[in-house]
Design a protein around this motif. Structure first.
Motif, PDB file in Angstrom:
ATOM      1  N   GLY A  50      -2.667   8.129   0.902  1.00  0.00           N
ATOM      2  CA  GLY A  50      -1.597   8.677  -0.604  1.00  0.00           C
ATOM      3  C   GLY A  50      -0.398   9.053   0.182  1.00  0.00           C
ATOM      4  O   GLY A  50       0.608   9.124  -0.283  1.00  0.00           O
ATOM      5  N   LYS A 203       4.662  -2.255  -4.154  1.00  0.00           N
ATOM      6  CA  LYS A 203       3.153  -2.353  -4.540  1.00  0.00           C
ATOM      7  C   LYS A 203       2.598  -2.179  -6.377  1.00  0.00           C
ATOM      8  O   LYS A 203       2.228  -2.266  -6.682  1.00  0.00           O
ATOM      9  N   SER A 264      -8.092  -0.023   2.713  1.00  0.00           N
ATOM     10  CA  SER A 264      -6.402  -0.200   3.880  1.00  0.00           C
ATOM     11  C   SER A 264      -7.085   0.144   4.869  1.00  0.00           C
ATOM     12  O   SER A 264      -8.538   1.589   4.780  1.00  0.00           O
ATOM     13  N   GLU A 328      -1.102   3.417 -10.667  1.00  0.00           N
ATOM     14  CA  GLU A 328      -0.749   2.492 -10.074  1.00  0.00           C
ATOM     15  C   GLU A 328      -1.311   1.617 -11.365  1.00  0.00           C
ATOM     16  O   GLU A 328      -0.291   0.430 -11.520  1.00  0.00           O
TER      17      GLU A 328
HETATM   18  N1  UDP Z   1      -3.717   1.271  -0.264  1.00  0.00           N
HETATM   19  C1  UDP Z   1      -3.682   0.626  -0.576  1.00  0.00           C
HETATM   20  N2  UDP Z   1      -4.501  -0.388   0.415  1.00  0.00           N
HETATM   21  C2  UDP Z   1      -5.743  -0.303   0.165  1.00  0.00           C
HETATM   22  C3  UDP Z   1      -6.342   0.806   0.181  1.00  0.00           C
HETATM   23  C4  UDP Z   1      -5.235   2.205  -0.665  1.00  0.00           C
HETATM   24  O1  UDP Z   1      -2.076  -0.096   0.010  1.00  0.00           O
HETATM   25  O2  UDP Z   1      -6.362  -1.240   0.685  1.00  0.00           O
HETATM   26  C5  UDP Z   1      -3.238   2.216  -1.157  1.00  0.00           C
HETATM   27  C6  UDP Z   1      -3.247   2.595  -2.838  1.00  0.00           C
HETATM   28  O3  UDP Z   1      -2.696   1.495  -3.685  1.00  0.00           O
HETATM   29  C7  UDP Z   1      -2.596   3.906  -2.805  1.00  0.00           C
HETATM   30  C8  UDP Z   1      -2.936   4.409  -1.667  1.00  0.00           C
HETATM   31  O4  UDP Z   1      -3.613   3.754  -0.715  1.00  0.00           O
HETATM   32  O5  UDP Z   1      -1.098   4.327  -3.098  1.00  0.00           O
HETATM   33  C9  UDP Z   1      -4.133   5.627  -1.768  1.00  0.00           C
HETATM   34  O6  UDP Z   1      -3.832   6.976  -2.007  1.00  0.00           O
HETATM   35  P1  UDP Z   1      -5.226   7.767  -3.053  1.00  0.00           P
HETATM   36  O7  UDP Z   1      -4.559   8.973  -3.662  1.00  0.00           O
HETATM   37  O8  UDP Z   1      -5.008   6.328  -4.075  1.00  0.00           O
HETATM   38  O9  UDP Z   1      -6.159   7.991  -2.187  1.00  0.00           O
HETATM   39  P2  UDP Z   1      -5.941   8.418  -0.832  1.00  0.00           P
HETATM   40  O10 UDP Z   1      -6.015   6.861   0.193  1.00  0.00           O
HETATM   41  O11 UDP Z   1      -4.823   9.218  -0.305  1.00  0.00           O
HETATM   42  O12 UDP Z   1      -7.379   9.469  -1.110  1.00  0.00           O
END
Ligand code: UDP
Length: 416
Positions: A50, A203, A264, A328
């Motif tokens: 994030g 996104k 990711s 999102e």
């Molecule tokens: N995200 C992404 N691809 C993935 C997994 C996550 O682009 O395969 C992005 C997701 O869309 C979001 C961010 O990574 O924008 C994750 O933020 P979040 O606050 O939900 O969780 P964090 O990873 O910070 O705990």
């Protein structure tokens, strides 16, 4: 540390139509007050998770608003990220006995990175990875230092918090997602600012449903059947195994349902691959369970498409800082079934803009309710989108940052 190149340009004016004239004019006035100040954001990774998501959008917008904004990420060996991941887990409640060597390495990395600090009026250090930089800065008083905590510390393991707290308190202020996250023993100026999403990023930007469906079909999904989507790093707190269990319960009643999990593999998350393997094993080769990562080529545009093509988005977190993925999905008009934890509870009003759940069974029950009732899906989606517009769009974050820069920073020149 090294600077993150800011490739994109953003124009504040492009957001006027989304946020309305009143909010736009307010932003312009704040931008005028903050113009000419400099700001440096520092975090652990330029990709994945994030914080990176927020900074890649916020920094260009700050620039368009007239702030000389920069972003740098730490340089550190893999062992540092093993330690900070453990610290992250401990701050979310796991027991952890940090060894003296681990504490030393944590501080050594901060010392080395602090030696490369560049001047700025305001330095915003994100999360535990960057918390000790100010301590080792050569001349910390040249800038106003703020620490932004994106984690829910309500159940933090006390010894680990006690190790970090002195570093936090050296900052001029700290920023938290919700008042409940702030440790009661913290003696410091505290600001509450929830994270936000950029409605114009790749996104989140508008995409016709037909385009979203075409992308999803290319990845092997049957768009005539219901699709559940969870987008999350592969991490125990995101409960990927619980998501599969809930999907299985749903499948008993809706045999055609498909599940997509997109995760990711972030640079600063050493557990990612291991959890992906575990999740794959838990899926037992079910042809209706799809696991994708950025390494397969599922990136921002694809995430956008999957979130839009989802019948229901799931975010079955067991702990969560904020959970950008919830905002999102809501912004895209898709109802969300999510864990009743952390910042998710300020995004979803239970049974109004989605469902908050505390178990696999409840997640399955609420998902089924949504799958069977298109009118309920539409109603919740509309309520969710308006809540995001009101509280969780990047223009709100920009407003808070401009306010911070003009109120906390000394007049331009102090840092030079
Ligand atoms: N995200 C992404 N691809 C993935 C997994 C996550 O682009 O395969 C992005 C997701 O869309 C979001 C961010 O990574 O924008 C994750 O933020 P979040 O606050 O939900 O969780 P964090 O990873 O910070 O705990």
């Amino acid at each position: 540390m090294h600077p993150v190149p800011i490739a994109t340009t953003k124009r504040l004016a492009d957001y006027a139509a989304i946020i309305g004239d009143r909010r736009y004019e307010e932003l312009r006035a704040l931008a005028k007050a903050a113009a000419g100040r400099s700001m440096l954001h520092i975090n652990a990774t330029a990709y994945g998770g994030g914080v990176a998501e927020i900074l890649q959008n916020l920094v260009p917008l700050l620039r368009d608003a007239g702030v000389d904004a920069h972003w740098a990420v730490l340089d550190a060996p893999p062992a540092f990220y093993d330690i900070t991941k453990k610290i992250h887990n401990a701050l979310q409640g796991m027991e952890l006995d940090l060894s003296e060597q681990e504490k030393e390495l944590f501080q050594e990395v901060a010392r080395e990175n602090a030696a490369q600090l560049t001047d700025a009026d305001v330095i915003l250090a994100h999360d535990p990875q960057a918390v000790a930089l100010r301590h080792f800065a050569k001349d910390p008083r040249r800038a106003t230092w703020v620490w932004r905590c994106h984690i829910d510390l309500t159940t933090a393991h006390q010894p680990v918090w006690s190790f970090l707290r002195p570093f936090v308190e050296e900052h001029d202020a700290s920023i938290w997602t919700m008042p409940e996250f702030v440790r009661p023993d913290l003696k410091q100026k505290v600001l509450i600012q929830a994270p936000t999403i950029d409605p114009l990023s790749l996104k989140n930007q508008d995409m016709p449903v037909s385009a979203a469906r075409a992308i999803v079909r290319r990845w092997g999904l049957d768009i005539e059947r219901p699709i559940l989507v969870q987008v999350s790093r592969f991490d125990p707190w995101k409960d990927p195994l619980g998501v599969i269990d809930a999907y299985r319960l749903v499948k008993v009643e809706v045999p055609g349902v498909q599940l997509v999990m997109i995760g990711s593999l972030a640079d600063d998350d050493p557990e990612g691959q291991e959890y992906l393997d575990r999740t794959r094993a838990h899926a037992h080769g079910d042809p209706d369970v799809f696991l994708f990562t950025n390494l397969d080529g599922v990136k921002d545009q694809e995430v956008n498409a999957f979130q839009r093509a989802a019948t229901v988005v799931v975010q079955k977190s067991l702990r969560e800082g904020f959970g950008l993925v919830v905002a999102e999905a809501l912004w895209k008009g898709v109802p969300v079934v999510a864990g009743k934890v952390g910042g998710i509870v300020i995004q979803i009003q239970d049974e109004v803009s989605g469902f908050l759940v505390t178990s696999v069974e409840e997640a399955a029950k609420c998902t089924l309710e949504l799958l069977k009732d298109p009118a309920l899906r539409r109603g919740m989606a509309d309520a969710g989108r308006e809540r995001v517009r009101d509280k969780f769009l990047i223009t709100r974050d920009l407003r808070d940052q401009l306010d911070l820069v003009s109120s906390l920073a000394a007049p331009t020149g102090r840092a030079s």
